[in-house]
Design a protein around this motif. Structure first.
Motif, mmCIF file in Angstrom:
data_model
loop_
_atom_site.group_PDB
_atom_site.id
_atom_site.type_symbol
_atom_site.label_atom_id
_atom_site.label_comp_id
_atom_site.label_asym_id
_atom_site.label_seq_id
_atom_site.Cartn_x
_atom_site.Cartn_y
_atom_site.Cartn_z
ATOM 1 N N ILE A 243 -6.950 44.496 37.322
ATOM 2 C CA ILE A 243 -5.920 43.716 38.034
ATOM 3 C C ILE A 243 -5.828 42.410 37.270
ATOM 4 N N LYS A 244 -4.819 42.291 36.440
ATOM 5 C CA LYS A 244 -4.797 41.176 35.481
ATOM 6 C C LYS A 244 -4.796 39.794 36.148
ATOM 7 N N THR A 245 -4.189 39.715 37.338
ATOM 8 C CA THR A 245 -4.135 38.431 38.048
ATOM 9 C C THR A 245 -5.527 37.834 38.245
ATOM 10 N N ALA A 246 -6.506 38.691 38.484
ATOM 11 C CA ALA A 246 -7.864 38.220 38.756
ATOM 12 C C ALA A 246 -8.413 37.392 37.602
ATOM 13 N N TYR A 247 -7.836 37.570 36.406
ATOM 14 C CA TYR A 247 -8.370 36.920 35.213
ATOM 15 C C TYR A 247 -7.570 35.702 34.789
ATOM 16 N N LEU A 254 -7.862 28.612 42.046
ATOM 17 C CA LEU A 254 -7.358 28.374 43.399
ATOM 18 C C LEU A 254 -8.223 29.089 44.437
ATOM 19 N N ILE A 255 -8.786 30.219 44.045
ATOM 20 C CA ILE A 255 -9.687 30.923 44.959
ATOM 21 C C ILE A 255 -10.944 30.074 45.181
ATOM 22 N N LEU A 256 -11.466 29.532 44.079
ATOM 23 C CA LEU A 256 -12.668 28.692 44.195
ATOM 24 C C LEU A 256 -12.371 27.464 45.039
ATOM 25 N N LEU A 303 -5.616 41.295 46.672
ATOM 26 C CA LEU A 303 -6.702 40.568 46.003
ATOM 27 C C LEU A 303 -7.021 39.230 46.689
ATOM 28 N N PRO A 304 -6.035 38.323 46.869
ATOM 29 C CA PRO A 304 -6.375 37.064 47.542
ATOM 30 C C PRO A 304 -6.772 37.254 48.997
#
Ligand code: CTP
Length: 446
Positions: A243-247, A254-256, A303-304
């Motif tokens: 899932i390219k977004t994860a990278y 923004l997740i952190l 994912l988010p």
């Protein structure tokens, strides 16, 4: 005292670096070495460094040539350093000839002859390359081949697909329809076959001892998914969701940031992913070759949701409009999740269009990522008082695909899955696809 300064990445320190440092030191009495931070290198397009900042600093320190080591973190820092540290001479290798002439205003600039025949890139590419094969015929096969060229240490050697498609010019790849034969010629596979084939293709590859990077969802049922992870663990192989977004750095950050409590307790996550480009709704489209909206988009949109709210939701409900129910092709699906701490929703569509934004709402403020959020280099943290708002930019090259390939290679080399998509999240995504396919808790509209 004459102070000299020089900068570099100094990845896998080699004799070219040492010769440069020796000559730099000889130019004066005191040598300052600026080592680039991992983030700064990323913004300069250097994504291949094998060593972390701390390892690179240690290697420079161990030469015994540097009197002082600093970290270079941003464009323009050199001027600042030269003034602050009262530097007399700035020096770098002749590969930068002319590039730093603007520093003459602040100190003397000397370009030293670069040592021929050695570079960090060469040391990295001289290592044996991981032989990767591609499975499937989707269009972004070509993208993967293109992006893999930015990653040292990996080589796409062949393609296994029922339909041949086009190979980028100049590529010497082998083609086959025979999966068993194909697996004998590769060490790892990237699976982009149709979603219903992911489980079978992945299982065969794992059983043949190959590492797998597979487009999400990696299976259609929870049991199949668990089985794949069991085989991978038993055989010491890497199994990773693509899932390219994860990278993408912006997404990662923004997740952190959301997890630090900056926007308070998180109450809701809303993610929208739509695209009409695939043409599923077009008259006469061959639906047997298409991914439905759920498989095409839900892994990204989820994912988010799972990374922030967790995978233990209390309940969920699907709202779906099918284009062809028999063929399991949905043109639009909305999923509502309830958690003990809040709610989440995703909207995915290949037969409808909406604003592709991501909003994470908290008790103190919210994070806003504009469309298309899944390939963003930018986000905002917003508060009641606009003066408190903050904007964040991060470089994104190749939609994140090259970072994903680099992460896969690192996982294979280190033998540990440092994947940005955890096994828990990967399994939760499969669980949602599983329930969609079983029409569990679904409201259908027409
Ligand atoms: N350098 C040198 N001779 C070499 C390689 C590097 O004099 N054969 C110098 C560079 O000119 C620079 C410093 O060493 O002043 C640090 O370079 P760096 O970019 O870290 O190393 P490279 O080997 O050039 O790295 P890469 O291949 O990743 O570009």
């Amino acid at each position: 005292m004459v102070k000299v300064i020089t900068y570099g990445t100094f990845d896998l320190l080699h004799y070219g670096h040492i010769r440069l440092l020796e000559r730099a030191k000889a130019l004066g009495d005191y040598l300052i070495v600026g080592v680039t931070s991992d983030d700064y290198d990323k913004t300069r397009g250097k994504i291949n460094s094998q060593q972390s900042l701390m390892e690179r600093i240690k290697a420079v320190r161990d030469t015994g040539l540097a009197d002082e080591i600093i970290v270079e973190e941003y464009e323009g820092q050199k001027i600042d350093d030269i003034r602050r540290l009262h530097v007399d001479i700035f020096t770098v290798g002749s590969d930068w000839e002319g590039y730093f002439d603007y520093l003459n205003e602040y100190c003397k600039v000397i370009y030293l002859q670069r040592t021929e025949g050695i570079s960090s890139s060469k040391v990295r590419t001289d290592k044996r390359k991981l032989r990767v094969g591609l499975v499937g015929s989707a269009a972004f096969r070509t993208k993967f081949i293109h992006e893999s060229q930015f990653v040292n240490g990996i080589e796409v050697v062949g393609i296994c697909a029922s339909q041949s498609g086009t190979v980028p010019e100049g590529e010497a790849l082998f083609y086959t329809n025979d999966y068993e034969e194909f697996l004998k010629k590769v060490e790892a596979v990237y699976i982009i076959s149709k979603p219903e084939r992911h489980y079978a293709d992945t299982k065969k590859a794992l059983l043949a001892g190959k590492h797998v990077l597979c487009e999400s969802p990696i299976a259609y049922t929870r049991d199949e998914c668990q089985e794949l992870y069991r085989i991978a663990a038993a055989k010491g192989l890497i199994l990773m969701d693509a899932i390219k977004t994860a990278y993408s750095t912006a997404y990662e950050r923004l997740i952190l940031l959301a997890k630090t409590g900056k926007i308070g307790q998180i109450i809701s996550v809303d993610a929208v992913c739509t695209s009409l480009r695939d043409g599923i709704a077009l008259e006469g489209a061959d639906l047997s070759q298409k991914w439905n909206s759920m498989c095409g988009w839900a892994p990204v949109a989820l994912l988010p949701v799972f990374q922030i709210m967790g995978v233990k939701y209390i309940d969920k409900c699907f709202y779906t409009k099918f284009l062809d129910k028999e063929a399991n092709i949905d043109s639009f699906t909305k999923i509502d999740f309830t958690y003990s701490t809040g709610v989440a929703s995703i909207k995915v569509a290949k037969g409808a269009k909406a604003e592709g934004e991501l909003i994470i709402a908290g008790t103190k403020g919210y994070i806003y990522v504009p469309a298309p959020w899944w390939k963003t280099d930018y986000f905002e943290v917003r508060f009641e008082n606009p003066e408190d708002n903050r904007r964040f930019f991060y470089q994104l090259d190749g939609e994140g695909i090259r970072y994903e390939i680099a992460a896969f290679l690192k996982a294979v080399e280190s033998g540990s899955n440092i994947s940005y998509v955890s096994q828990e999240v990967s399994q939760a995504i499969v669980g949602v696809i599983n329930d969609f396919n079983e029409r569990m808790n679904m409201v259908e509209f027409f």
